[in-house]
Design an enzyme around this catalytic site. Structure first.
Site, mmCIF file in Angstrom:
data_model
loop_
_atom_site.group_PDB
_atom_site.id
_atom_site.type_symbol
_atom_site.label_atom_id
_atom_site.label_comp_id
_atom_site.label_asym_id
_atom_site.label_seq_id
_atom_site.Cartn_x
_atom_site.Cartn_y
_atom_site.Cartn_z
ATOM 1 N N ASP A 181 -10.405 3.211 -3.368
ATOM 2 C CA ASP A 181 -11.077 1.966 -2.952
ATOM 3 C C ASP A 181 -12.476 1.815 -3.560
ATOM 4 O O ASP A 181 -13.248 2.760 -3.617
ATOM 5 C CB ASP A 181 -11.203 1.938 -1.422
ATOM 6 C CG ASP A 181 -9.843 1.784 -0.770
ATOM 7 O OD1 ASP A 181 -8.822 1.843 -1.477
ATOM 8 O OD2 ASP A 181 -9.813 1.603 0.461
ATOM 9 N N ASP B 244 0.818 -1.214 0.000
ATOM 10 C CA ASP B 244 0.000 0.000 0.000
ATOM 11 C C ASP B 244 0.857 1.272 0.000
ATOM 12 O O ASP B 244 2.098 1.205 -0.073
ATOM 13 C CB ASP B 244 -0.927 -0.066 1.233
ATOM 14 C CG ASP B 244 -2.302 0.500 0.949
ATOM 15 O OD1 ASP B 244 -2.418 1.382 0.098
ATOM 16 O OD2 ASP B 244 -3.258 0.052 1.613
HETATM 17 C C1 GAL Z 1 -6.216 1.095 1.376
HETATM 18 C C2 GAL Z 1 -6.316 0.088 0.251
HETATM 19 C C3 GAL Z 1 -7.396 -0.904 0.617
HETATM 20 C C4 GAL Z 1 -7.017 -1.590 1.910
HETATM 21 C C5 GAL Z 1 -6.784 -0.556 3.003
HETATM 22 C C6 GAL Z 1 -6.252 -1.189 4.272
HETATM 23 O O1 GAL Z 1 -5.228 2.012 1.085
HETATM 24 O O2 GAL Z 1 -6.634 0.755 -0.937
HETATM 25 O O3 GAL Z 1 -7.585 -1.840 -0.424
HETATM 26 O O4 GAL Z 1 -5.867 -2.360 1.704
HETATM 27 O O5 GAL Z 1 -5.869 0.418 2.579
HETATM 28 O O6 GAL Z 1 -5.975 -0.259 5.249
#
Ligand code: GAL
Length: 413
Positions: free
Chosen positions: A216, A161
């Site tokens: 997301d 991430d």
């Molecule tokens: C976001 C990511 C999500 C999930 C989340 C977890 O940045 O896009 O898919 O992994 O973090 O905190």
């Protein structure tokens, strides 16, 4: 406080016990060729985030892995079981990541072993920043230690991430982790998750095997949020201009699936899944596999649709016709052996009374598709029935938010 330190120390031992059993021979780093061969078709699996958020545990992951087998998902091609954020809690005095001892009492290797025992693969999550998006320890400054730990656990897939990234250069940050993984000699599919902010499609090939192109996803067909969340159509629209960047070993990631989550209608969920197949997008289910309706199972395990996604040519569908203010679209995906998949996507609120004459069309992106000189069989991949040939007209009523997805193969072949 004392109890916390004791728990952490114990967890560090459980989590890193594999370190002692380390193989003493010198590891051979993965070659670029080996690296590129890790995802010849879009990865398929399950990820905890969309349904469970931070509520992950050893028991959940084991139950999900069991359900992946018993539900028929494994037979349909799903293989990676990926734990997203919140499994990690600290680092020990050597900088080795420590998993949450309450949720993963036997350490992560035990979970990986269980998943492998079912003939599946195991994935995990970290972040290029100082912290993950849920405030857990990130990998910045610890990339080589973390990659080594993952390799020792037997991790097969890493989602990486972009929170708290401290203004790093994205390409450099992801390359560092890719190099750290390669150095372990252990094959790990590397999933870049920088939400498309740094156009990973322009530099991701050879660094990661897939990269997100949106913020997301949310379990809705046509929604947008101030903070950037997107629905199914938002993901499709973000993918549309990127088809040239996808191919074997390097995929545009349209986001994890929301089939079986939220309130989408059956037509919306079929369109969601059908389009991810057309777009050669990774198929990471995001629902509770332990508790699926027949409808959800049927959508997620539609083998004829999945065959389009997993086609070895590895082409992403092209938006071939965009009509009526985007309400009606025709997408086309060239397949191996001169076949082609076509999806008529009805994004509008009215039924699409389709009456389609193939003979009037030339699919310019694929010169071999010439409907005047070649006749094709038309197969409906959701009704699982043949619909005549390309010499006849294709007549169908497509429900609002629904689609008609067909596969064309040359007659007499
Ligand atoms: C976001 C990511 C999500 C999930 C989340 C977890 O940045 O896009 O898919 O992994 O973090 O905190």
């Amino acid at each position: 406080m004392k109890l916390k330190s004791l728990l952490l120390a114990m967890a560090a031992v459980v989590c890193s016990s594999a370190l002692f059993a380390q193989n003493r021979e010198k590891t051979k780093p993965l070659t670029d060729e080996q690296w590129m061969s890790l995802a010849p078709t879009p990865p398929m699996g399950w990820n905890s985030w969309n349904k469970f958020g931070c509520n992950v545990s050893e028991n959940l992951i084991k139950d999900i892995a069991d359900a992946m087998v018993s539900s028929g998902m494994k037979d349909a091609g799903y293989e990676y079981v990926v734990i997203d954020d919140c499994w990690q809690i600290d680092r020990d005095e050597n900088g080795v990541i420590v998993c949450d001892p309450e949720r993963f009492p036997n350490g992560m290797k035990a979970v990986a072993d269980y998943v492998h025992g079912l003939g599946l693969k195991f994935g995990i999550y970290s972040c290029a920043g100082t912290h993950t998006c849920q405030g857990r320890p990130g990998s910045m400054g610890y990339q080589f230690i973390d990659a080594k730990t993952y390799a020792e656990w037997g991790v097969d897939y890493l989602k990486y991430d972009w929170c708290d990234n401290e203004g790093q250069n994205a390409r450099a940050a992801y390359l560092t982790m890719a190099n750290a993984i390669k150095a372990t000699g252990h094959p790990i599919v590397f999933s870049i998750c920088e939400w498309g902010e740094n156009q990973a499609w322009e530099w991701g090939k050879g660094i990661g095997h897939l990269w997100r192109v949106t913020p997301d996803i949310r379990a809705c067909y046509d929604c947008k949020f101030d903070w950037g969340g997107v629905g199914v159509l938002g993901c499709i629209d973000a993918m549309a201009p990127l088809h040239e960047y996808a191919g074997p070993g390097h995929w545009n990631d349209a986001e994890m699936l929301e089939v079986g989550n939220g309130e989408m209608t059956k037509d919306e969920q079929i369109s969601h899944f059908a389009m991810w197949c057309m777009l050669a997008a990774p198929l990471m289910s995001g629902n509770d596999l332990r508790d699926m309706s027949l409808q959800t199972i049927e959508i997620l395990t539609n083998k004829e649709a999945i065959a389009v996604n997993q086609d070895p040519l590895g082409k992403q569908a092209v938006l071939f016709m965009d009509m009526d203010g985007h309400d009606r679209q025709i997408w086309a995906k060239p397949l191996a052996n001169g076949e082609i998949a076509v999806c008529f996507l009805n994004r509008g609120r009215d039924t699409w009374n389709l009456d389609y004459n193939w003979l009037n069309q030339t699919m310019y992106f694929a010169t071999e598709i010439n409907f005047r000189t070649n006749e094709y069989n038309i197969r409906d991949l959701w009704a699982h029935k043949d619909l005549g040939t390309s010499k006849g007209r294709l007549v169908a009523d497509i429900n609002p938010h629904g689609c008609l997805m067909v596969r064309l193969s040359r007659t007499g072949m």
